[in-house]
Design a protein around this motif. Structure first.
Motif, PDB file in Angstrom:
ATOM      1  N   LEU A  13      30.937  51.295  34.572  1.00  0.00           N
ATOM      2  CA  LEU A  13      30.059  52.321  34.168  1.00  0.00           C
ATOM      3  C   LEU A  13      28.879  52.175  35.134  1.00  0.00           C
ATOM      4  CD1 LEU A  13      29.957  52.618  30.368  1.00  0.00           C
ATOM      5  CD2 LEU A  13      31.530  53.657  32.101  1.00  0.00           C
ATOM      6  N   GLU A  55      28.605  50.129  38.048  1.00  0.00           N
ATOM      7  CA  GLU A  55      28.965  50.315  39.334  1.00  0.00           C
ATOM      8  C   GLU A  55      29.218  51.390  40.101  1.00  0.00           C
ATOM      9  OE1 GLU A  55      28.362  47.545  41.769  1.00  0.00           O
ATOM     10  OE2 GLU A  55      27.467  46.637  39.997  1.00  0.00           O
ATOM     11  N   SER A  56      29.545  52.398  39.176  1.00  0.00           N
ATOM     12  CA  SER A  56      29.848  53.806  39.566  1.00  0.00           C
ATOM     13  C   SER A  56      29.121  54.415  40.360  1.00  0.00           C
ATOM     14  CB  SER A  56      30.837  54.355  38.542  1.00  0.00           C
ATOM     15  OG  SER A  56      29.587  54.621  37.532  1.00  0.00           O
ATOM     16  N   LYS A  57      27.757  54.042  40.012  1.00  0.00           N
ATOM     17  CA  LYS A  57      26.772  54.869  40.439  1.00  0.00           C
ATOM     18  C   LYS A  57      26.451  54.740  41.995  1.00  0.00           C
ATOM     19  CE  LYS A  57      24.168  54.564  36.156  1.00  0.00           C
ATOM     20  NZ  LYS A  57      23.093  53.840  35.444  1.00  0.00           N
ATOM     21  N   ALA A  58      26.959  53.479  42.495  1.00  0.00           N
ATOM     22  CA  ALA A  58      26.603  53.054  43.892  1.00  0.00           C
ATOM     23  C   ALA A  58      27.641  53.321  44.803  1.00  0.00           C
ATOM     24  CB  ALA A  58      26.033  51.775  43.840  1.00  0.00           C
ATOM     25  N   ILE A  59      28.771  53.842  44.458  1.00  0.00           N
ATOM     26  CA  ILE A  59      30.008  53.905  45.368  1.00  0.00           C
ATOM     27  C   ILE A  59      30.039  54.896  46.206  1.00  0.00           C
ATOM     28  CG2 ILE A  59      31.468  52.544  43.716  1.00  0.00           C
ATOM     29  CD1 ILE A  59      32.907  55.131  42.849  1.00  0.00           C
TER      30      ILE A  59
END
Lengths: 199, 187
Positions: free
Chosen positions: B48, B50-54
């Motif tokens: 949850l 880390e998904s913002k930065a992918i």
């Protein structure tokens, strides 16, 4: 005061929509674009598996649709969720066309033979794996996951956008997360469960 | 995979969104461990966060606004004569006649005992013949003609012609001072 134009930047989103019916139409649309174009570009990138050209085209189409359909906007609701509802429908249509080639940023070319000898994945590798796992989700799971954790919307807002009950939204988010973690473990079975710890 | 989550799944999702395992309360950690392992929980939590930065999101391209549709009215060239005719017709068809509405507070009622119209004067003509036989009929110059009585023999005993004392015998009685009117008929 008569004859003085109110500064366009001071308008709310909903007021800008009302302006689309007036002579200040282009000005209002340009302002809406300035406020949201980057955000929705990010949304389209996440939903089209990083296809930049496609995402830029979708952004352009989205704002033209807002211009065409602004009379359908319900002023009692928020413009933000209305815009994302249109964007979500565009993505669904785009999926139906099966026009998703050109996955960028190396997600297809991910090197699964990464050296994990130190028993630990670095952040960059983890993110590349995560990206692949998210892109492998079914469209309705991906949409819920992207809106919740990447666009940072509330469950209520997502329910409004995808026109489903909040319980369904929560369920999709929960199972999307579960599928992603399963996929991550499948990529590197020997790392499963205990090695996705970022240093 | 049900459409709705059960209570435990909902709570687990809420905790995953809240923090990593180490940052949960003892009670929450106990709950998590009843549902899953600590590593699995942290892994989901990491997904949850880390998904913002992918995805790196570039600036959007400038908006291409649609070309404004040209107004048909601006493109029309109308000859002066046509314009004048159109203006005249517009004036004729759309002019409004002034209507004056007057409110009368006290209505006026007109009454009359007798009404006659000058152009419907009826003369009664009395013909004396041979000093004895008297015929009576009517004539008028009314237009349209009104219904006149037929020429009849008089049943009345009329005075002899010589005793009438008319100033101008043979002229219409209409101009005479003696002329009266009864029931719309001169006598």
């Amino acid at each position: 005061m008569f004859g003085l134009k109110k500064d366009i930047h001071s308008f709310t989103d909903e007021a800008l929509i009302q302006l689309l019916s007036t002579r200040r139409c282009n000005e209002a649309l340009t302002e809406i674009h300035a406020r949201y174009s980057k955000k929705v570009l990010g949304f389209f990138l996440r939903m089209t598996k990083g296809n930049r050209e496609k995402s830029h085209d979708l952004v352009q189409d989205l704002f033209l649709r807002i211009l065409e359909k602004h009379h359908l906007f319900d002023p009692t609701k928020r413009f933000y969720t209305w815009m994302y509802a249109i964007a979500s429908n565009m993505v669904k249509s785009s999926f139906r066309e099966k026009n998703h080639e050109g996955i960028e940023e190396g997600s297809k070319a991910f090197d699964f033979h990464h050296d994990f000898s130190d028993n630990r994945l670095d952040r960059e590798v983890f993110q590349r794996l995560l990206k692949v796992a998210i892109e492998q989700l079914e469209e309705h799971h991906r949409l819920a996951f992207v809106l919740r954790y990447m666009e940072e919307m509330s469950v209520k807002e997502i329910a409004e956008i995808i026109e489903q009950p909040e319980g369904t939204v929560k369920s999709r988010i929960f199972y999307a997360t579960k599928k992603i973690t399963q996929a991550l473990n499948e990529f590197i079975p020997e790392q499963a469960g205990q090695h996705f710890k970022l240093s | 995979m049900g459409a709705q989550l059960n209570k435990e799944q909902e709570q687990l999702l809420a905790l995953q969104e809240k923090s990593f395992f180490a940052d949960l309360t003892a009670e929450e950690q106990t709950f998590v461990l009843r549902q899953t392992s600590q590593d699995a929980f942290d892994e989901a939590r990491m997904v949850l966060t880390e998904s913002k930065a992918i995805y790196s999101v570039p600036e959007a391209r400038p908006l291409v606004l649609p070309a404004a549709a040209p107004s048909r009215f601006r493109l029309m060239v109308v000859p002066f004569s046509s314009a004048a005719a159109a203006a005249l017709l517009t004036f004729i068809f759309f002019r409004k006649e002034t209507i004056i509405v007057q409110t009368v507070d006290k209505p006026i009622y007109l009454t009359a005992d007798t009404v006659y119209l000058k152009d419907k004067i009826v003369d009664t003509v009395i013909e004396y013949r041979e000093g004895k036989t008297i015929y009576v009929h009517e004539k008028t110059n009314a237009h349209p003609n009104i219904k006149l009585s037929e020429k009849v023999k008089s049943n009345e005993i009329l005075p002899p012609l010589t005793t009438l004392g008319l100033k101008n015998r043979g002229e219409s009685m209409r101009e005479d001072n003696l002329v009266g009117i009864m029931d719309g008929v001169f006598y």
